[in-house]
Design a protein around this motif. Sequence first.
Motif, mmCIF file in Angstrom:
data_model
loop_
_atom_site.group_PDB
_atom_site.id
_atom_site.type_symbol
_atom_site.label_atom_id
_atom_site.label_comp_id
_atom_site.label_asym_id
_atom_site.label_seq_id
_atom_site.Cartn_x
_atom_site.Cartn_y
_atom_site.Cartn_z
ATOM 1 N N ALA A 1 0.842 -1.203 0.000
ATOM 2 C CA ALA A 1 0.000 0.000 0.000
ATOM 3 C C ALA A 1 0.870 1.244 0.000
ATOM 4 O O ALA A 1 0.582 2.210 -0.705
ATOM 5 C CB ALA A 1 -0.930 -0.007 1.207
ATOM 6 N N GLN A 2 1.946 1.229 0.773
ATOM 7 C CA GLN A 2 2.840 2.388 0.816
ATOM 8 C C GLN A 2 3.476 2.608 -0.552
ATOM 9 O O GLN A 2 3.601 3.732 -1.008
ATOM 10 C CB GLN A 2 3.921 2.190 1.895
ATOM 11 N N GLN A 3 3.870 1.529 -1.237
ATOM 12 C CA GLN A 3 4.475 1.677 -2.555
ATOM 13 C C GLN A 3 3.475 2.250 -3.548
ATOM 14 O O GLN A 3 3.821 3.054 -4.397
ATOM 15 C CB GLN A 3 5.004 0.333 -3.037
ATOM 16 N N ARG A 4 2.207 1.839 -3.466
ATOM 17 C CA ARG A 4 1.195 2.366 -4.381
ATOM 18 C C ARG A 4 0.965 3.851 -4.131
ATOM 19 O O ARG A 4 0.694 4.597 -5.049
ATOM 20 C CB ARG A 4 -0.117 1.595 -4.217
ATOM 21 N N GLN A 5 1.030 4.256 -2.866
ATOM 22 C CA GLN A 5 0.795 5.652 -2.536
ATOM 23 C C GLN A 5 1.970 6.534 -2.951
ATOM 24 O O GLN A 5 1.809 7.712 -3.152
ATOM 25 C CB GLN A 5 0.556 5.808 -1.033
ATOM 26 N N GLY A 6 3.150 5.974 -3.041
ATOM 27 C CA GLY A 6 4.313 6.749 -3.401
ATOM 28 C C GLY A 6 4.971 7.366 -2.186
ATOM 29 O O GLY A 6 4.574 7.147 -1.043
ATOM 30 N N SER A 7 5.965 8.170 -2.441
ATOM 31 C CA SER A 7 6.708 8.817 -1.359
ATOM 32 C C SER A 7 5.830 9.861 -0.669
ATOM 33 O O SER A 7 4.786 10.266 -1.190
ATOM 34 C CB SER A 7 7.956 9.497 -1.930
ATOM 35 N N LEU A 8 6.274 10.277 0.483
ATOM 36 C CA LEU A 8 5.559 11.341 1.188
ATOM 37 C C LEU A 8 5.486 12.586 0.308
ATOM 38 O O LEU A 8 4.443 13.237 0.236
ATOM 39 C CB LEU A 8 6.234 11.649 2.529
ATOM 40 N N TYR A 9 6.558 12.888 -0.375
ATOM 41 C CA TYR A 9 6.589 14.020 -1.310
ATOM 42 C C TYR A 9 5.448 13.921 -2.323
ATOM 43 O O TYR A 9 4.718 14.882 -2.565
ATOM 44 C CB TYR A 9 7.958 14.048 -2.002
ATOM 45 N N GLN A 10 5.266 12.738 -2.895
ATOM 46 C CA GLN A 10 4.186 12.530 -3.869
ATOM 47 C C GLN A 10 2.819 12.642 -3.198
ATOM 48 O O GLN A 10 1.886 13.197 -3.776
ATOM 49 C CB GLN A 10 4.349 11.171 -4.547
ATOM 50 N N GLN A 11 2.698 12.132 -1.973
ATOM 51 C CA GLN A 11 1.426 12.185 -1.264
ATOM 52 C C GLN A 11 1.053 13.630 -0.890
ATOM 53 O O GLN A 11 -0.125 13.943 -0.720
ATOM 54 C CB GLN A 11 1.477 11.320 -0.012
ATOM 55 N N LEU A 12 2.058 14.484 -0.776
ATOM 56 C CA LEU A 12 1.806 15.904 -0.507
ATOM 57 C C LEU A 12 1.474 16.674 -1.781
ATOM 58 O O LEU A 12 1.126 17.847 -1.728
ATOM 59 C CB LEU A 12 3.013 16.548 0.185
ATOM 60 N N GLY A 13 1.597 16.029 -2.926
ATOM 61 C CA GLY A 13 1.264 16.674 -4.190
ATOM 62 C C GLY A 13 2.458 17.186 -4.957
ATOM 63 O O GLY A 13 2.314 18.007 -5.867
ATOM 64 N N GLY A 14 3.658 16.735 -4.588
ATOM 65 C CA GLY A 14 4.862 17.179 -5.288
ATOM 66 C C GLY A 14 5.100 18.665 -5.090
ATOM 67 O O GLY A 14 4.641 19.270 -4.117
ATOM 68 N N ASP A 15 5.797 19.275 -6.051
ATOM 69 C CA ASP A 15 6.124 20.704 -5.949
ATOM 70 C C ASP A 15 4.881 21.575 -5.831
ATOM 71 O O ASP A 15 4.833 22.493 -5.007
ATOM 72 C CB ASP A 15 6.943 21.162 -7.168
ATOM 73 N N ALA A 16 3.864 21.286 -6.632
ATOM 74 C CA ALA A 16 2.651 22.107 -6.608
ATOM 75 C C ALA A 16 1.940 21.993 -5.266
ATOM 76 O O ALA A 16 1.465 22.997 -4.718
ATOM 77 C CB ALA A 16 1.710 21.696 -7.749
ATOM 78 N N GLY A 17 1.862 20.786 -4.738
ATOM 79 C CA GLY A 17 1.207 20.591 -3.444
ATOM 80 C C GLY A 17 1.952 21.284 -2.324
ATOM 81 O O GLY A 17 1.346 21.935 -1.457
ATOM 82 N N ILE A 18 3.260 21.165 -2.331
ATOM 83 C CA ILE A 18 4.072 21.809 -1.298
ATOM 84 C C ILE A 18 3.961 23.323 -1.407
ATOM 85 O O ILE A 18 3.831 24.019 -0.394
ATOM 86 C CB ILE A 18 5.532 21.316 -1.360
ATOM 87 N N SER A 19 3.958 23.856 -2.611
ATOM 88 C CA SER A 19 3.787 25.306 -2.792
ATOM 89 C C SER A 19 2.448 25.773 -2.220
ATOM 90 O O SER A 19 2.378 26.812 -1.556
ATOM 91 C CB SER A 19 3.877 25.690 -4.264
ATOM 92 N N ALA A 20 1.393 25.006 -2.461
ATOM 93 C CA ALA A 20 0.071 25.370 -1.938
ATOM 94 C C ALA A 20 0.044 25.296 -0.414
ATOM 95 O O ALA A 20 -0.532 26.164 0.255
ATOM 96 C CB ALA A 20 -0.998 24.460 -2.541
ATOM 97 N N ILE A 21 0.680 24.278 0.151
ATOM 98 C CA ILE A 21 0.755 24.151 1.608
ATOM 99 C C ILE A 21 1.489 25.345 2.200
ATOM 100 O O ILE A 21 1.027 25.957 3.170
ATOM 101 C CB ILE A 21 1.455 22.827 1.996
#
Length: 143
Positions: free
Chosen positions: A21-41
């Motif tokens: 399940a963790q592999q399907r979800q991807g890294s924490l970075y990906q779960q946060l939405g990558g660069d765009a998600g982090i910028s929004a946060i």
Amino acid sequence: MPSLRPLLITLLVSILLAGCAQQRQGSLYQQLGGDAGISAIVEDFTLRLADDPEIVGFFANTNIDLFVASLEQQLCETSDGPCRYDGPPMDRAHQHMGLTDAHFNAVVGHMQQALIDQGIPPGPRNQLLGRLARLHGDIMRRQ
């Protein structure tokens, strides 16, 4: 005495499925939405800091654009993204600010609410907050 074998097999299968399940979800970075998600946060978080009369004063002499870029870089690296934080160490960046636990807790609350409002699910949200919590000692260190 009942055999432990069925329990151990069940436990092993549960661990393997959790890993998948963790592999399907991807890294924490990906779960946060990558660069765009982090910028929004970071944008959401920064606006919350600006609206908090107990916190905003700490940023009176801060280059906000540099702060935002540095925080984005730090969150990206902290979440196993492709970035490298090259800002000052947390103890040096906060050494003369006179922060109290109340200030620290307020900032954590603002980050938590920004993550919630940006739609970050509880798992990745708690994972990021846990990683950021490790900075407490350096941020609150008195020099």
